[in-house]
Write a protein that holds these residues in place. Sequence first.
Motif, PDB file in Angstrom:
ATOM      1  N   ARG B  84       6.528  92.545  60.432  1.00 43.72           N
ATOM      2  CA  ARG B  84       6.681  93.534  58.693  1.00 43.72           C
ATOM      3  C   ARG B  84       6.488  95.162  58.651  1.00 43.72           C
ATOM      4  O   ARG B  84       7.063  94.863  58.237  1.00 43.72           O
ATOM      5  N   ASP B  85       5.726  95.381  59.656  1.00 47.11           N
ATOM      6  CA  ASP B  85       6.548  96.764  59.887  1.00 47.11           C
ATOM      7  C   ASP B  85       7.513  96.922  60.174  1.00 47.11           C
ATOM      8  O   ASP B  85       7.893  98.230  59.926  1.00 47.11           O
ATOM      9  N   PHE B  86       8.053  96.045  60.956  1.00 48.07           N
ATOM     10  CA  PHE B  86       9.351  97.056  61.532  1.00 48.07           C
ATOM     11  C   PHE B  86      10.274  96.621  60.110  1.00 48.07           C
ATOM     12  O   PHE B  86      11.272  97.405  59.692  1.00 48.07           O
ATOM     13  N   ARG B  87      10.053  95.662  59.221  1.00 44.88           N
ATOM     14  CA  ARG B  87      10.928  95.858  57.839  1.00 44.88           C
ATOM     15  C   ARG B  87      10.305  96.808  56.613  1.00 44.88           C
ATOM     16  O   ARG B  87      10.688  97.077  56.020  1.00 44.88           O
ATOM     17  N   GLY B  88       9.509  96.944  56.910  1.00 49.35           N
ATOM     18  CA  GLY B  88       8.613  98.483  55.951  1.00 49.35           C
ATOM     19  C   GLY B  88       9.474  99.939  56.961  1.00 49.35           C
ATOM     20  O   GLY B  88      10.331 100.869  55.978  1.00 49.35           O
ATOM     21  N   GLY B  89       9.878  99.873  57.952  1.00 51.81           N
ATOM     22  CA  GLY B  89      11.047 100.865  58.305  1.00 51.81           C
ATOM     23  C   GLY B  89      12.068 100.609  58.572  1.00 51.81           C
ATOM     24  O   GLY B  89      13.005 101.392  58.000  1.00 51.81           O
ATOM     25  N   VAL B  90      12.431  99.640  58.415  1.00 62.29           N
ATOM     26  CA  VAL B  90      14.568  99.622  58.552  1.00 62.29           C
ATOM     27  C   VAL B  90      14.645  98.052  57.292  1.00 62.29           C
ATOM     28  O   VAL B  90      14.361  97.250  57.134  1.00 62.29           O
ATOM     29  N   GLN B  91      15.427  99.143  56.178  1.00 60.17           N
ATOM     30  CA  GLN B  91      16.191  97.937  55.332  1.00 60.17           C
ATOM     31  C   GLN B  91      17.645  97.899  55.352  1.00 60.17           C
ATOM     32  O   GLN B  91      18.688  98.592  56.364  1.00 60.17           O
ATOM     33  N   VAL B  92      18.520  96.800  54.717  1.00 59.08           N
ATOM     34  CA  VAL B  92      19.761  96.698  55.088  1.00 59.08           C
ATOM     35  C   VAL B  92      20.137  96.841  53.252  1.00 59.08           C
ATOM     36  O   VAL B  92      19.374  96.156  52.274  1.00 59.08           O
ATOM     37  N   VAL B  93      21.754  96.979  53.539  1.00 56.18           N
ATOM     38  CA  VAL B  93      22.453  97.166  52.553  1.00 56.18           C
ATOM     39  C   VAL B  93      23.750  96.482  52.528  1.00 56.18           C
ATOM     40  O   VAL B  93      24.591  96.757  53.599  1.00 56.18           O
ATOM     41  N   PHE B  94      24.195  95.583  51.696  1.00 54.25           N
ATOM     42  CA  PHE B  94      24.885  94.143  51.769  1.00 54.25           C
ATOM     43  C   PHE B  94      26.334  94.881  51.373  1.00 54.25           C
ATOM     44  O   PHE B  94      26.316  95.714  50.243  1.00 54.25           O
ATOM     45  N   GLN B  95      27.585  94.124  51.469  1.00 53.05           N
ATOM     46  CA  GLN B  95      29.188  94.554  51.598  1.00 53.05           C
ATOM     47  C   GLN B  95      28.903  94.447  49.844  1.00 53.05           C
ATOM     48  O   GLN B  95      29.184  94.832  49.069  1.00 53.05           O
ATOM     49  N   ASP B  96      28.588  93.164  49.087  1.00 54.19           N
ATOM     50  CA  ASP B  96      28.961  92.731  48.177  1.00 54.19           C
ATOM     51  C   ASP B  96      27.810  92.730  47.140  1.00 54.19           C
ATOM     52  O   ASP B  96      26.310  91.749  47.097  1.00 54.19           O
ATOM     53  N   PRO B  97      27.480  94.166  46.501  1.00 58.60           N
ATOM     54  CA  PRO B  97      26.558  93.984  45.443  1.00 58.60           C
ATOM     55  C   PRO B  97      25.975  92.664  44.862  1.00 58.60           C
ATOM     56  O   PRO B  97      24.366  92.477  44.696  1.00 58.60           O
ATOM     57  N   TYR B  98      27.210  92.209  43.803  1.00 61.93           N
ATOM     58  CA  TYR B  98      26.477  91.327  43.044  1.00 61.93           C
ATOM     59  C   TYR B  98      26.207  89.453  43.888  1.00 61.93           C
ATOM     60  O   TYR B  98      24.892  88.989  43.165  1.00 61.93           O
ATOM     61  N   SER B  99      26.799  89.660  44.842  1.00 60.68           N
ATOM     62  CA  SER B  99      25.888  88.144  45.743  1.00 60.68           C
ATOM     63  C   SER B  99      24.392  88.821  46.256  1.00 60.68           C
ATOM     64  O   SER B  99      24.091  87.783  46.756  1.00 60.68           O
ATOM     65  N   SER B 100      24.242  90.035  46.233  1.00 52.29           N
ATOM     66  CA  SER B 100      23.432  90.439  47.354  1.00 52.29           C
ATOM     67  C   SER B 100      21.741  90.455  46.242  1.00 52.29           C
ATOM     68  O   SER B 100      20.675  90.383  46.471  1.00 52.29           O
ATOM     69  N   LEU B 101      22.189  90.412  45.408  1.00 55.04           N
ATOM     70  CA  LEU B 101      21.056  90.715  43.742  1.00 55.04           C
ATOM     71  C   LEU B 101      21.013  88.869  43.633  1.00 55.04           C
ATOM     72  O   LEU B 101      21.611  88.814  42.858  1.00 55.04           O
ATOM     73  N   ASN B 102      19.615  88.964  43.459  1.00 60.68           N
ATOM     74  CA  ASN B 102      19.785  87.692  42.249  1.00 60.68           C
ATOM     75  C   ASN B 102      19.855  87.447  41.082  1.00 60.68           C
ATOM     76  O   ASN B 102      19.674  88.438  40.506  1.00 60.68           O
ATOM     77  N   PRO B 103      21.246  87.074  40.334  1.00 54.42           N
ATOM     78  CA  PRO B 103      21.645  87.184  39.056  1.00 54.42           C
ATOM     79  C   PRO B 103      20.266  86.928  37.512  1.00 54.42           C
ATOM     80  O   PRO B 103      20.977  86.804  37.338  1.00 54.42           O
TER      81      PRO B 103
END
Lengths: 277, 268
Positions: B84-103
């Motif tokens: 959990r601590d790691f997730r607070g420190g490291v985040q990811v941005v993916f290629q396809d903005p539409y498929s990686s965002l809940n519509p």
Amino acid sequence: MTDKPMLQVVDLTIAFPTAAVVDQVSFEIPQGGTMGLVGESGSGKSMTSLAVMGLLPREARTTGRISFMDEELLGRSDRQMRRLRGDRMAMIFQDPLSSLNPYYTVGFQIAEAYRAHRGGSRRAGLRRAVEAMDRVKIVDADKRVNHYPHQFSGGMRQRVMIAMALVCEPELIIADEPTTALDVTVQAQILELLAEVQQSTGAGMLFITHDLAVVSQVSDRITVMRHGRTVEQGTAEQIFSRPSNDYTRQLLAATPRLDDQVDLPEPILTPVGSEDS
Amino acid sequence: MTRQPLLRAENLVRDFRTGPRTIFRAVKGVSFDVARRETLGIVGESGSGKSTTARMAAKLIEPTEGLLEFDGVDVTYKAGKALRDFRGGVQVVFQDPYSSLNPRHTVEQVISAPLLYQGRKVLGGRRRVVKESMERVGLNPDHSGRYPAQFSGGQAQRIGIARALVVEPQLVICDEAVSALDVSVQAQVLDLLRDLQRDLNLSYIFIAHDLAVVRQIAHKVAVMKSGEIVEQGSREAIFDAPRHEYTQSLLAAVPQVDPSWEAARQAG
């Protein structure tokens, strides 16, 4: 050989019930020449190429003129266009996997493309397929004709598509983002292949892409499109060394360069143990 | 002098089972590190292992072998609070903005999701943090009630970046984050990423197949091929004086505008 352009598009306008997507676009391609259509998404470049091939959806209303070897194409029936497509006018699309049928060997599919226009036996068609695959430098073409699309890499599949496009020796090749899905080294090979093919067959080419560097390499003349309109047209050299339109200039400035770089923030290199000081 | 990087990967290996008795080694022992406010670019063609490497660095998958250290702490195979601590420190941005965002989620729900997952209480409330985060990436905070489909590709990618930033990470892993964007939009998003790096002291691992883009964002570059890093160095070293044959052939294959045309345009 005549001086008349092989393809002439005059004031092409394409409208859907809800919106106009192409507005008064004109260009021509001389015998053996390449016109590059470049623009961002929504610029109308793909719609323009679909109009030339007669592949627009039914609800599209098209006006203007598209003449191919002195024959008017707009207003032709589907049947007449089908006779032309794949024969005197061939297409290469972005995604070879979705353009190939996974259930048939590539040889069968190339042979069908030939026989649909020229007839002949399956065996004769297959012979043409081997020749076409040889021409696009697929090694062991006589064996590879019996393979299925999934047995080819992405670059090889695009070669298969080019072989299929060439099998009837078309006068015009329409390539819509043909290298966009490919790795950069494969892209270089395919671009080289297309240039060779054009050199040896004398075919004209309409090349659609969003990639300015690619279009600068393949085209004699370039049409820059935006929101369905032509913003600028000229030789590749004119467009890239003396662009006259602001949008073209912005597009060129936005394209990242391989031989130049922008400044970045300085990294913070913290020595171990000094973080609290 | 020894310096402590923010993230350090040592000999990461990743196997995938491809059949009952067959294993495919996608990544064959890669080592790299990223300092604070530094960007490491990872380039390579399809199948080079760059995305698998990125996913290991983000702890979306675990390495088969190797060590991953974040802020001096071994985080390999760690779960629970350490994760959990790691997730607070490291985040990811993916290629396809539409498929990686809940519509079906509003932008506010999308951006505040990481806060919810991590059970964070936020000073001033989620709504305020979301609006701040939207402003920071150049989105109109009044649009927080809209759905992802109502945004253009470039704006949608800004939503993805806002979501990554909401937990105030130190490292953001961008996996082909600008590859699907039009060139003018791509330039704006790259500008934004550089500004955020400057303002927030962010580090990035930037995965891309487009070498010219990587040159505009990465301080140093690792070139991958067949699961290995064949060459690693500063962007100047990689782009201006590549030593490995593969790097040279990769650079030679990149289409470029005739330099004399380019020069003429700059002069005019």
